[in-house]
Design an enzyme around this catalytic site. Structure first.
Site, PDB file in Angstrom:
ATOM      1  N   GLU A   1       0.819  -1.215   0.000  1.00  0.00           N
ATOM      2  CA  GLU A   1       0.000   0.000   0.000  1.00  0.00           C
ATOM      3  C   GLU A   1       0.853   1.266   0.000  1.00  0.00           C
ATOM      4  O   GLU A   1       0.475   2.279  -0.604  1.00  0.00           O
ATOM      5  CB  GLU A   1      -0.988  -0.004   1.173  1.00  0.00           C
ATOM      6  CG  GLU A   1      -0.382  -0.244   2.542  1.00  0.00           C
ATOM      7  CD  GLU A   1      -0.336  -1.698   2.944  1.00  0.00           C
ATOM      8  OE1 GLU A   1      -0.856  -2.017   4.027  1.00  0.00           O
ATOM      9  OE2 GLU A   1       0.242  -2.515   2.191  1.00  0.00           O
TER      10      GLU A   1
ATOM     11  N   CYS B   1      -1.278  -2.781   8.149  1.00  0.00           N
ATOM     12  CA  CYS B   1      -0.788  -3.064   9.498  1.00  0.00           C
ATOM     13  C   CYS B   1      -0.801  -1.805  10.354  1.00  0.00           C
ATOM     14  O   CYS B   1      -0.770  -0.678   9.864  1.00  0.00           O
ATOM     15  CB  CYS B   1       0.613  -3.667   9.445  1.00  0.00           C
ATOM     16  SG  CYS B   1       1.861  -2.578   8.734  1.00  0.00           S
TER      17      CYS B   1
ATOM     18  N   CYS C   1       1.486   0.848   8.283  1.00  0.00           N
ATOM     19  CA  CYS C   1       0.928   1.366   7.022  1.00  0.00           C
ATOM     20  C   CYS C   1      -0.389   2.105   7.209  1.00  0.00           C
ATOM     21  O   CYS C   1      -0.728   2.996   6.419  1.00  0.00           O
ATOM     22  CB  CYS C   1       0.709   0.215   6.048  1.00  0.00           C
ATOM     23  SG  CYS C   1       2.216  -0.653   5.609  1.00  0.00           S
TER      24      CYS C   1
ATOM     25  N   ALA D   1       6.725 -38.219  -4.600  1.00  0.00           N
ATOM     26  CA  ALA D   1       6.791 -38.562  -6.022  1.00  0.00           C
ATOM     27  C   ALA D   1       6.799 -40.076  -6.117  1.00  0.00           C
ATOM     28  O   ALA D   1       7.665 -40.734  -5.535  1.00  0.00           O
ATOM     29  CB  ALA D   1       8.043 -37.969  -6.665  1.00  0.00           C
TER      30      ALA D   1
ATOM     31  N   SER E   1      15.762 -44.589  -8.032  1.00  0.00           N
ATOM     32  CA  SER E   1      14.607 -43.690  -7.959  1.00  0.00           C
ATOM     33  C   SER E   1      14.633 -42.580  -9.004  1.00  0.00           C
ATOM     34  O   SER E   1      13.695 -41.787  -9.076  1.00  0.00           O
ATOM     35  CB  SER E   1      14.535 -43.055  -6.558  1.00  0.00           C
ATOM     36  OG  SER E   1      15.705 -42.300  -6.288  1.00  0.00           O
TER      37      SER E   1
ATOM     38  N   ASP F   1      20.863 -41.276  -1.599  1.00  0.00           N
ATOM     39  CA  ASP F   1      20.931 -40.533  -2.865  1.00  0.00           C
ATOM     40  C   ASP F   1      22.030 -39.483  -2.932  1.00  0.00           C
ATOM     41  O   ASP F   1      22.331 -38.985  -4.017  1.00  0.00           O
ATOM     42  CB  ASP F   1      19.590 -39.842  -3.138  1.00  0.00           C
ATOM     43  CG  ASP F   1      18.435 -40.830  -3.243  1.00  0.00           C
ATOM     44  OD1 ASP F   1      18.693 -41.995  -3.604  1.00  0.00           O
ATOM     45  OD2 ASP F   1      17.295 -40.434  -2.974  1.00  0.00           O
TER      46      ASP F   1
ATOM     47  N   SER G   1       6.104 -40.355   9.645  1.00  0.00           N
ATOM     48  CA  SER G   1       6.188 -39.616  10.907  1.00  0.00           C
ATOM     49  C   SER G   1       5.431 -38.302  10.843  1.00  0.00           C
ATOM     50  O   SER G   1       4.688 -37.933  11.757  1.00  0.00           O
ATOM     51  CB  SER G   1       7.653 -39.360  11.266  1.00  0.00           C
ATOM     52  OG  SER G   1       8.343 -40.569  11.501  1.00  0.00           O
TER      53      SER G   1
END
Length: 368
Positions: free
Chosen positions: A56, A79, A88, A158, A172, A204, A305
Site C-alpha cells: 500500500e 498493518c 501502514c 513422487a 529412484s 541418494d 512420521s
C-alpha cells in the site's frame, strides 16, 4: 455499497500482484495493492520482502495526489504496528482515499482488524471480504505461522501408480518427468526450508537445492538425523550458500557431531520421540528462526512420521503412470500405517492436474 464486477476485476489484479512476492515476502504475507480513480488504475504495488516498503505504501507513493478520492484494492488490511518498517494504516488514513476494498483481515494478533478500524475512524469507506478465500489460500503459510509460531508443512511425494518411490534395487531417478520435476523445484524455491530424513541423504547424496527455476534464494536445508549418520562429505553440506541444519539427538556420538560441524554443517541437538528426532520440537525451533513454510521430501519413514504425528498441513503428490511393483520396493509412506480403513488419514479439498505424462494431486491433511 454493493460490490461490482469492476471491484472483482481490480481485486483479482491485486491478488495477481501479490503473487509476485512468492518466495520473497516470507515470513511476511504476500500483499498486492491497486489504486483506481474512476475506472483507471493509477498505481499499483506489491510487497517484495522483509524490510522493504509494503504494497500500500508503494501504491500510494506512485499515485501521489491521484490517490485523493480514489479507491484502493488491498489484499490484506494495512498493518498498525512497527515492525521492520513503520505501520501502514496511518499513511493510508492520511492519503485522502475515499474507499478501501480489502480481501481479508490480517490474522496477526498485533493487527487483527485494527487497521480496518483505523481506516473507518478516519472516514474511509471500507469493504472487507472480497475474494477472501483466494487470499487465504495465497497466504496459507503466513496464516499458520503468524497464529501458531510453527511453519506451514507441505509433504511432497513422487511415486509410481502403485505407490513406489524406488525400485527394489533402490533406483529412484527419475520416476516422474521433467515438467513434474520443474514444479517440484519451484516448490523448493518458494519454501523457506526443506526437510528430509537422513536415509535420503545416505541413499541418494542429493544437493536438495532449487534448480531449473529462477530462485530468489535457496531454502534452508534441514536433515532429521538422530544418530548423526550424515557423511561429512555429503553434497548437501557443501552445495549451497548456507550450510544445512542437521538435527540430532543425544544418541549421536560426539565424534560424528564434531566431524559434521567441522565440515560446515550446523548441528542441533534436539529432544527425541520414539527414538527419533522430535519433529514437532524441530518445527518449533524453525518457527523461532522465522521459517514460515517447510517442504518435506524424502523417504517413507519421514513421510509416515509427519502424517502420523499430525504435523503435515498439505500434501502434494506427483504420480507417474508406471508400475514398479515388488514387495521389497519402498513405498511413499512407511511406518505402522492404519489398522483399519476408518483410521486412514483423509485428504480433503483435493485437486488434480496433468503435468506432461504425470499427475499432480494436491490436498490438505487434518481437520477442516
Amino acid at each position: 455499497m454493493s460490490l461490482t464486477d469492476a471491484d472483482h476485476r481490480f481485486m483479482r489484479q491485486a491478488l495477481r500482484l501479490a503473487q509476485r512476492g512468492r518466495g520473497h515476502a516470507s515470513p511476511n504475507p504476500m500483499v498486492g495493492a491497486v489504486i483506481v480513480s474512476g475506472a483507471e488504475i493509477v498505481s499499483a504495488g506489491y510487497h517484495r520482502g522483509p524490510g522493504t516498503p509494503h504494497a500500500e505504501i508503494i501504491a500510494l507513493e506512485r499515485a501521489g495526489d491521484k490517490a485523493r478520492g480514489a479507491v484502493m484494492y488491498l489484499t490484506l488490511e494495512p498493518c498498525t504496528h512497527q515492525g521492520r518498517t513503520p505501520p501502514c494504516a496511518p499513511a493510508v488514513c492520511a492519503s485522502g482515499l475515499a474507499r478501501v476494498v480489502t480481501a481479508s483481515q490480517d490474522p496477526n494478533p498485533r493487527v487483527a482488524g485494527a487497521g480496518i478500524e483505523a481506516l473507518r475512524e478516519a472516514g474511509i469507506e471500507v469493504e472487507v471480504g472480497l475474494l477472501r478465500e483466494q487470499e487465504n489460500r495465497l497466504n496459507e503459510a503466513y496464516r499458520k505461522y503468524i497464529t501458531t509460531g510453527r511453519p506451514f508443512v507441505t509433504l511432497k511425494l513422487a511415486m509410481s501408480l502403485d505407490g513406489k518411490i524406488a525400485t527394489r534395487a533402490g533406483q529412484s531417478r527419475w520416476i516422474t518427468g521433467e515438467r513434474a520435476r520443474a514444479v517440484a523445484h519451484r516448490m523448493r524455491a518458494d519454501s523457506d526450508a526443506l526437510l528430509v530424513g537422513v536415509a535420503t541423504v545416505i541413499a541418494d547424496d542429493p544437493l536438495l537445492t532449487a534448480r531449473h527455476v529462477r530462485a530468489h534464494r535457496q531454502p534452508l536445508r534441514v536433515i532429521a538425523d538422530s544418530k548423526a549418520r550424515t557423511p561429512p562429505g555429503a553434497k548437501i553440506i557443501h552445495a549451497a550458500d548456507r550450510p544445512p541444519v542437521i538435527a540430532v539427538t543425544e544418541q549421536a556420538g560426539d565424534g560424528c557431531v564434531r566431524a559434521l560441524r567441522e565440515a560446515g554443517a550446523e548441528v542441533l541437538v534436539m529432544s527425541e520421540r520414539a527414538g527419533r528426532v522430535n519433529l514437532a520440537a524441530l518445527l518449533d525451533e524453525l518457527g523461532r528462526r522465522e521459517v514460515a513454510s517447510v517442504l518435506v521430501e524424502g523417504g517413507g519413514e519421514i513421510a509416515a512420521s509427519i502424517i502420523e504425528e499430525g504435523l503435515a498441513d498439505k500434501l502434494v503428490v506427483f504420480m507417474a503412470p508406471k508400475i514398479i511393483g515388488g514387495a521389497d520396493a519402498p513405498s511413499a509412506v512407511a511406518g505402522c500405517g492404519a489398522a483399519a480403513i476408518e483410521q486412514a488419514w483423509p485428504v480433503r479439498e483435493t485437486r488434480c492436474r496433468r503435468l506432461g505424462e504425470d499427475f499432480m494431486i494436491e490436498g490438505y491433511l487434518g481437520k477442516d
